[in-house]
Scaffold this active site. Structure first.
Site, PDB file in Angstrom:
ATOM      1  N   GLU A 130      68.047  64.684 -50.296  1.00 36.29           N
ATOM      2  CA  GLU A 130      67.598  65.907 -50.973  1.00 36.29           C
ATOM      3  C   GLU A 130      68.311  67.131 -50.370  1.00 36.29           C
ATOM      4  OE1 GLU A 130      66.496  66.474 -53.815  1.00 36.29           O
ATOM      5  OE2 GLU A 130      64.336  66.182 -53.784  1.00 36.29           O
ATOM      6  N   THR A 182      69.483  73.187 -58.136  1.00 33.81           N
ATOM      7  CA  THR A 182      68.287  73.553 -57.369  1.00 33.81           C
ATOM      8  C   THR A 182      68.632  74.637 -56.338  1.00 33.81           C
ATOM      9  OG1 THR A 182      67.325  71.392 -57.698  1.00 33.81           O
ATOM     10  CG2 THR A 182      66.485  72.642 -55.843  1.00 33.81           C
TER      11      THR A 182
HETATM   12  N1  HSE Z   1      60.135  72.406 -54.999  1.00 27.92           N
HETATM   13  C1  HSE Z   1      61.524  72.317 -55.332  1.00 27.92           C
HETATM   14  C2  HSE Z   1      61.925  73.625 -55.986  1.00 27.92           C
HETATM   15  C3  HSE Z   1      61.745  71.186 -56.288  1.00 27.92           C
HETATM   16  O1  HSE Z   1      61.200  74.092 -56.855  1.00 27.92           O
HETATM   17  O2  HSE Z   1      62.969  74.180 -55.613  1.00 27.92           O
HETATM   18  C4  HSE Z   1      63.166  71.041 -56.757  1.00 27.92           C
HETATM   19  O3  HSE Z   1      63.218  69.973 -57.683  1.00 27.92           O
END
Ligand code: HSE
Length: 310
Positions: A130, A182
């Site tokens: 991740e 992201t």
């Molecule tokens: N919690 C993370 C975000 C999840 O919102 O950046 C990314 O999939």
């Protein structure tokens, strides 16, 4: 002694609107399929992608490679590994594509290693994947990908994960075919909020968890609000407000951005409502000439599934 495992690793919805970085849930569809072959020998990882996404095949630049390396580095023995990956969860969709890869590969390795590691250790290894994908070690996709159901990340460091009770709910998810990284979606979030906004926000999180536990649809619906992250991130998602308002009109309980977007999800009490909501989502993007994929699925009770071990 095993040396080959195949797993199905599910899509996930992180945040669940108000639980930024602390809530996530697993979906029954879509899912990725990963086969890992692992035999004692000179240390190596080769990666074969059998999909259309052209993801990197050097282990250090690949989410599965990074997560598997983190696991292998803790072992006394060295292994020659070959990964075959068939992804159905599109990278950059906001449906936990990188988490599915990271969680799936460590789960497969653990099956071959006769369950040497516990769930928290697997989540820690998967976080390396991740981190490679997003520059952040959040666990709100990885934890539900491994555990299934709805997961609360009470603490990320040290890891404290709680599997939450939840009612039977269906999800309509739309993925407008644009990619939102992201890392970009995290970079635009405000680093500070007022105390008033914080109070409202943690009230929503508590109400959502209570609504899940008591199967109170009206409370779930009222709790699905986010005045902190959504107002900023929705600017990256075409027609977000329209999709949301039309989904509510079609009978959804509520919803919002799936993970860091651009996918949008809505909770519904019945599969037929979820199908209606998905049709409404699809027609909005069709009308605006934006290709989009929709899914309707229950929350998955299970996380990664082992389908073959030899
Ligand atoms: N919690 C993370 C975000 C999840 O919102 O950046 C990314 O999939």
């Amino acid at each position: 002694m095993y040396n080959q495992a195949t797993v199905q690793s599910p899509a996930t919805i992180a945040n669940i609107v108000c639980g930024f970085d602390v809530l996530g849930l697993a979906l029954e569809t879509p899912f990725d399929e990963i086969t890992l072959r692992m035999v004692e020998g000179p240390s190596s990882i080769t990666i074969q992608n059998e999909d259309e996404f052209n993801l990197p095949t050097q282990p250090e630049h690949n989410v599965m490679g990074a997560a598997l390396l983190a696991l292998l580095n803790t072992l006394d023995v060295t292994y020659s590994c070959h990964i075959v990956s068939r992804k159905a969860i599109r990278p950059g969709s906001g449906a936990g594509s990188s988490a599915a890869s990271a969680a799936g590969i460590v789960y497969a390795a653990n099956a071959i290693l006769n369950q040497k590691f516990n769930t928290n250790e697997l989540i820690e290894f998967a976080k390396h994947g991740e981190f490679l994908a997003s520059g952040s070690r959040h666990a709100d996709n990885i934890a539900p990908a491994i555990l299934g159901g709805v997961a609360l990340i009470h603490s990320n460091q040290p890891l404290d994960i709680v599997s939450l009770p939840y009612p039977e709910l269906y999800i309509a998810l739309v993925h407008p075919q644009i990619e939102v990284k992201t890392s970009d979606a995290r970079a635009i979030i405000k680093q500070q909020i007022s105390l008033k906004a914080a109070v409202n926000h943690w009230a929503h999180v508590a109400a959502l968890v209570a609504g899940f536990a008591t199967k109170d649809s009206a409370l779930i619906s009222r709790a699905l609000q986010d005045d902190v992250i959504e107002p900023v991130r929705k600017l990256l998602i075409p027609h977000f407000d329209l999709v949301k308002s039309k989904s509510l009109e079609a009978g959804a309980l509520g919803g919002g951005i799936s993970g860091s977007g651009p996918s949008i999800f809505m909770f519904c009490e019945h599969l037929t409502t979820a199908q209606k909501v998905a049709e409404s989502m699809q027609s909005i993007y069709n009308k605006h000439g934006i290709p989009a994929l929709t899914y309707t699925t229950p929350i998955a009770k299970h996380g990664v599934r082992l389908t073959h071990l030899q």
